[in-house]
Design a protein around this motif. Sequence first.
Motif, PDB file in Angstrom:
ATOM      1  N   ALA A  93      -7.948  -2.209   3.747  1.00  0.00           N
ATOM      2  CA  ALA A  93      -7.338  -3.344   3.370  1.00  0.00           C
ATOM      3  C   ALA A  93      -7.481  -4.209   4.512  1.00  0.00           C
ATOM      4  O   ALA A  93      -7.263  -3.790   5.575  1.00  0.00           O
ATOM      5  CB  ALA A  93      -5.973  -3.233   2.697  1.00  0.00           C
ATOM      6  N   PHE A  94      -7.703  -5.538   4.093  1.00  0.00           N
ATOM      7  CA  PHE A  94      -7.495  -6.571   5.170  1.00  0.00           C
ATOM      8  C   PHE A  94      -7.370  -7.993   4.677  1.00  0.00           C
ATOM      9  O   PHE A  94      -7.971  -8.353   3.653  1.00  0.00           O
ATOM     10  CB  PHE A  94      -8.891  -6.537   6.087  1.00  0.00           C
ATOM     11  CG  PHE A  94      -8.676  -7.333   7.377  1.00  0.00           C
ATOM     12  CD1 PHE A  94      -8.484  -6.987   8.591  1.00  0.00           C
ATOM     13  CD2 PHE A  94      -9.414  -8.868   7.234  1.00  0.00           C
ATOM     14  CE1 PHE A  94      -8.205  -7.800   9.826  1.00  0.00           C
ATOM     15  CE2 PHE A  94      -8.839  -9.593   8.300  1.00  0.00           C
ATOM     16  CZ  PHE A  94      -8.518  -9.054   9.414  1.00  0.00           C
ATOM     17  N   ALA A  95      -6.604  -8.547   5.133  1.00  0.00           N
ATOM     18  CA  ALA A  95      -6.481 -10.045   5.208  1.00  0.00           C
ATOM     19  C   ALA A  95      -6.005 -10.884   6.462  1.00  0.00           C
ATOM     20  O   ALA A  95      -5.445  -9.992   7.216  1.00  0.00           O
ATOM     21  CB  ALA A  95      -5.251 -10.267   4.129  1.00  0.00           C
TER      22      ALA A  95
ATOM     23  N   THR B  28      -4.165 -12.420   9.272  1.00  0.00           N
ATOM     24  CA  THR B  28      -2.896 -12.598   9.683  1.00  0.00           C
ATOM     25  C   THR B  28      -1.908 -13.819   9.281  1.00  0.00           C
ATOM     26  O   THR B  28      -0.938 -13.836   8.660  1.00  0.00           O
ATOM     27  CB  THR B  28      -2.592 -12.232  11.149  1.00  0.00           C
ATOM     28  OG1 THR B  28      -3.242 -11.331  11.693  1.00  0.00           O
ATOM     29  CG2 THR B  28      -1.111 -12.039  11.500  1.00  0.00           C
TER      30      THR B  28
ATOM     31  N   TYR C 123       0.059  -1.536  -3.531  1.00  0.00           N
ATOM     32  CA  TYR C 123       1.289  -1.782  -3.218  1.00  0.00           C
ATOM     33  C   TYR C 123       1.871  -2.733  -4.156  1.00  0.00           C
ATOM     34  O   TYR C 123       1.272  -3.574  -4.891  1.00  0.00           O
ATOM     35  CB  TYR C 123       1.469  -2.665  -1.732  1.00  0.00           C
ATOM     36  CG  TYR C 123       2.739  -3.047  -1.364  1.00  0.00           C
ATOM     37  CD1 TYR C 123       3.796  -2.105  -1.277  1.00  0.00           C
ATOM     38  CD2 TYR C 123       3.091  -4.356  -1.108  1.00  0.00           C
ATOM     39  CE1 TYR C 123       5.007  -2.365  -0.824  1.00  0.00           C
ATOM     40  CE2 TYR C 123       4.296  -4.918  -0.881  1.00  0.00           C
ATOM     41  CZ  TYR C 123       5.428  -3.973  -0.644  1.00  0.00           C
ATOM     42  OH  TYR C 123       6.574  -4.256  -0.452  1.00  0.00           O
TER      43      TYR C 123
ATOM     44  N   PRO D 241       7.568 -11.413  -1.136  1.00  0.00           N
ATOM     45  CA  PRO D 241       7.617 -12.396   0.078  1.00  0.00           C
ATOM     46  C   PRO D 241       6.677 -12.147   0.973  1.00  0.00           C
ATOM     47  O   PRO D 241       6.633 -11.041   1.731  1.00  0.00           O
ATOM     48  CB  PRO D 241       9.124 -12.737   0.541  1.00  0.00           C
ATOM     49  CG  PRO D 241       9.866 -11.872  -0.700  1.00  0.00           C
ATOM     50  CD  PRO D 241       9.081 -11.057  -1.193  1.00  0.00           C
TER      51      PRO D 241
ATOM     52  N   TYR E 266       3.484 -11.417   1.054  1.00  0.00           N
ATOM     53  CA  TYR E 266       2.346 -10.306   0.749  1.00  0.00           C
ATOM     54  C   TYR E 266       1.318 -11.226   0.287  1.00  0.00           C
ATOM     55  O   TYR E 266      -0.081 -11.044   0.510  1.00  0.00           O
ATOM     56  CB  TYR E 266       2.753  -9.316  -0.288  1.00  0.00           C
ATOM     57  CG  TYR E 266       1.811  -8.226  -0.134  1.00  0.00           C
ATOM     58  CD1 TYR E 266       1.716  -7.591   0.902  1.00  0.00           C
ATOM     59  CD2 TYR E 266       1.099  -7.752  -1.384  1.00  0.00           C
ATOM     60  CE1 TYR E 266       0.862  -6.094   1.204  1.00  0.00           C
ATOM     61  CE2 TYR E 266       0.195  -6.580  -1.263  1.00  0.00           C
ATOM     62  CZ  TYR E 266      -0.189  -5.973  -0.167  1.00  0.00           C
ATOM     63  OH  TYR E 266      -0.808  -4.815  -0.087  1.00  0.00           O
TER      64      TYR E 266
ATOM     65  N   SER F 110      -1.368  -1.740  10.260  1.00  0.00           N
ATOM     66  CA  SER F 110      -1.460  -2.999   9.279  1.00  0.00           C
ATOM     67  C   SER F 110      -0.355  -3.672   9.134  1.00  0.00           C
ATOM     68  O   SER F 110      -0.156  -4.774   8.928  1.00  0.00           O
ATOM     69  CB  SER F 110      -2.248  -2.387   7.730  1.00  0.00           C
ATOM     70  OG  SER F 110      -3.586  -2.316   7.861  1.00  0.00           O
TER      71      SER F 110
ATOM     72  N   VAL G 216       4.199  -7.870  10.930  1.00  0.00           N
ATOM     73  CA  VAL G 216       5.059  -8.424   9.990  1.00  0.00           C
ATOM     74  C   VAL G 216       6.457  -8.756  10.438  1.00  0.00           C
ATOM     75  O   VAL G 216       7.049  -7.600  10.985  1.00  0.00           O
ATOM     76  CB  VAL G 216       4.916  -7.565   8.849  1.00  0.00           C
ATOM     77  CG1 VAL G 216       5.977  -7.857   7.569  1.00  0.00           C
ATOM     78  CG2 VAL G 216       3.725  -7.134   8.249  1.00  0.00           C
TER      79      VAL G 216
HETATM   80  C1  N5H Z   1       5.398  -7.755   2.071  1.00  0.00           C
HETATM   81  C2  N5H Z   1       4.808  -7.071   2.965  1.00  0.00           C
HETATM   82  C3  N5H Z   1       4.905  -7.795   4.338  1.00  0.00           C
HETATM   83  C4  N5H Z   1       3.533  -8.837   4.719  1.00  0.00           C
HETATM   84  C5  N5H Z   1       2.473  -8.406   4.423  1.00  0.00           C
HETATM   85  C6  N5H Z   1       1.869  -7.615   4.859  1.00  0.00           C
HETATM   86  C7  N5H Z   1       0.414  -7.310   4.381  1.00  0.00           C
HETATM   87  C8  N5H Z   1      -0.298  -6.042   5.096  1.00  0.00           C
HETATM   88  C9  N5H Z   1      -1.767  -5.868   4.523  1.00  0.00           C
HETATM   89  C10 N5H Z   1      -3.063  -6.197   5.165  1.00  0.00           C
HETATM   90  C11 N5H Z   1      -3.909  -5.199   4.936  1.00  0.00           C
HETATM   91  C12 N5H Z   1      -2.524  -6.154   6.791  1.00  0.00           C
HETATM   92  C13 N5H Z   1      -3.763  -6.817   7.573  1.00  0.00           C
HETATM   93  O1  N5H Z   1      -4.887  -7.112   7.192  1.00  0.00           O
HETATM   94  C14 N5H Z   1      -3.322  -6.793   9.152  1.00  0.00           C
HETATM   95  C15 N5H Z   1      -4.408  -8.019   9.983  1.00  0.00           C
HETATM   96  O2  N5H Z   1      -4.474  -9.067   9.509  1.00  0.00           O
HETATM   97  C16 N5H Z   1      -4.305  -7.622  11.227  1.00  0.00           C
HETATM   98  N1  N5H Z   1      -4.477  -6.215  11.776  1.00  0.00           N
HETATM   99  C17 N5H Z   1      -5.646  -5.532  12.212  1.00  0.00           C
HETATM  100  O3  N5H Z   1      -6.514  -6.211  12.219  1.00  0.00           O
HETATM  101  C18 N5H Z   1      -5.418  -4.086  12.395  1.00  0.00           C
HETATM  102  C19 N5H Z   1      -5.985  -4.109  14.075  1.00  0.00           C
HETATM  103  C20 N5H Z   1      -6.453  -3.376  11.374  1.00  0.00           C
HETATM  104  C21 N5H Z   1      -6.335  -2.075  11.680  1.00  0.00           C
HETATM  105  O4  N5H Z   1      -5.647  -3.508  10.229  1.00  0.00           O
HETATM  106  C22 N5H Z   1      -6.429  -3.517   9.106  1.00  0.00           C
HETATM  107  N2  N5H Z   1      -5.909  -3.780   7.963  1.00  0.00           N
HETATM  108  O5  N5H Z   1      -7.618  -3.495   9.279  1.00  0.00           O
HETATM  109  C23 N5H Z   1       4.131  -5.901   2.670  1.00  0.00           C
HETATM  110  C24 N5H Z   1       4.512  -4.518   3.625  1.00  0.00           C
HETATM  111  C25 N5H Z   1       6.220  -4.530   3.132  1.00  0.00           C
HETATM  112  C26 N5H Z   1       3.927  -3.361   3.053  1.00  0.00           C
HETATM  113  C27 N5H Z   1       2.464  -3.370   3.306  1.00  0.00           C
HETATM  114  C28 N5H Z   1       2.240  -3.192   4.911  1.00  0.00           C
HETATM  115  C29 N5H Z   1       1.500  -3.267   2.583  1.00  0.00           C
HETATM  116  C30 N5H Z   1      -0.049  -3.112   2.911  1.00  0.00           C
HETATM  117  O6  N5H Z   1      -0.982  -3.313   1.821  1.00  0.00           O
HETATM  118  O7  N5H Z   1      -0.448  -2.764   3.891  1.00  0.00           O
END
Ligand code: N5H
Length: 255
Positions: free
Chosen positions: A95-97, A99, A147, A155, A157, A197, A201
Amino acid sequence: MFTLEGKTFVIMGVANKRSIAWGIAQSLDKAGANLIFTYAGQRFEKPVRDLVETLEGKHDLLLPCDVTNDEDVKACFDEIGKRVGKIDGLAHCIAFAKTEELSGNFSDTSREGFLLAHNISSFSLTVVAKHAKPLMTEGGSIVTLTYLGGERVVPNYNIMGVAKASLDMSVRYLANDLGQHNIRVNAISAGPIRTLSAKGVSDFNSVLKEIEERAPLRRNTTQEEVGDTALFLFSHLSRGITGETIHCDSGYHIL
Ligand code: N5H
Ligand code: NDP
């Protein structure tokens, strides 16, 4: 304990030892499965290879697969086909979004951010299933991770919630489509786990605390619990289950 000896599974989305994909890999490895790992880009190969070497079984096949690139996905599964022939399942843990779109007003979501989140976090399951299908000649099991924020408003997400709703529905359409080939498609809705990921947060600690205080099991979800749920979904024990979302979240979703 049942065994997955002689079965081969593709694990997509190990970033490091905290990744949920790694929990799944550990559970499948203990059950004797052969594992193939994919990572997003060449620079991730070394850390994933170092981790894979710590497993009990010998799993040699690691391949790059950026799910935003159709040619990459095709080349990855073509290579898997050449190297092992048949696979029995696939764990999609990707998954990715952006930040900046994981806080603040949902109405400020950009078109580009909306499409990016859907491309990587939702469409990727469909394109991967398309290329994995010809390799699942004896049936198979596809498992993705979702999720609660895709079912109800949580909140911050934000765009990920909308992308997970799309992913959840893709699970059902894929299950209906691929069931005739004895390929099952299911999702695990995991409770919050501190992974890369989840880093950044801001109020993650308070999310975890709320679960400890209110979830029926009064504790947080572990990587091992999700790994074992996936093990069940990959095994013969779950042969009657498809198009399902199993919540592995200490029961929090019933509240
Ligand atoms: C309600 C929440 C907390 C707020 C939202 C968090 C969402 C997280 C999901 C996404 C996938 C996170 C994400 O894309 C992070 C990136 O912007 C920056 N990070 C990166 O690029 C790292 C280096 C790489 C490895 O990450 C990825 N994704 O490629 C949700 C939480 C309580 C639960 C949660 C964390 C859910 C979830 O879906 O992961
Ligand atoms: P990780 O950060 O460990 O894993 C996310 C993975 O997504 C990384 O391995 C990353 O690869 C991969 N990825 C991102 N973009 C691409 C791309 N274009 N092509 C291929 N792979 C890509 O976090 P988690 O283990 O937490 O996340 C795994 C899944 O679990 C996600 O679907 C997440 O939404 C879900 N989930 C997580 C929860 C949690 O609390 N942690 C709760 C519920 C669900 P790379 O590092 O190589 O870029």
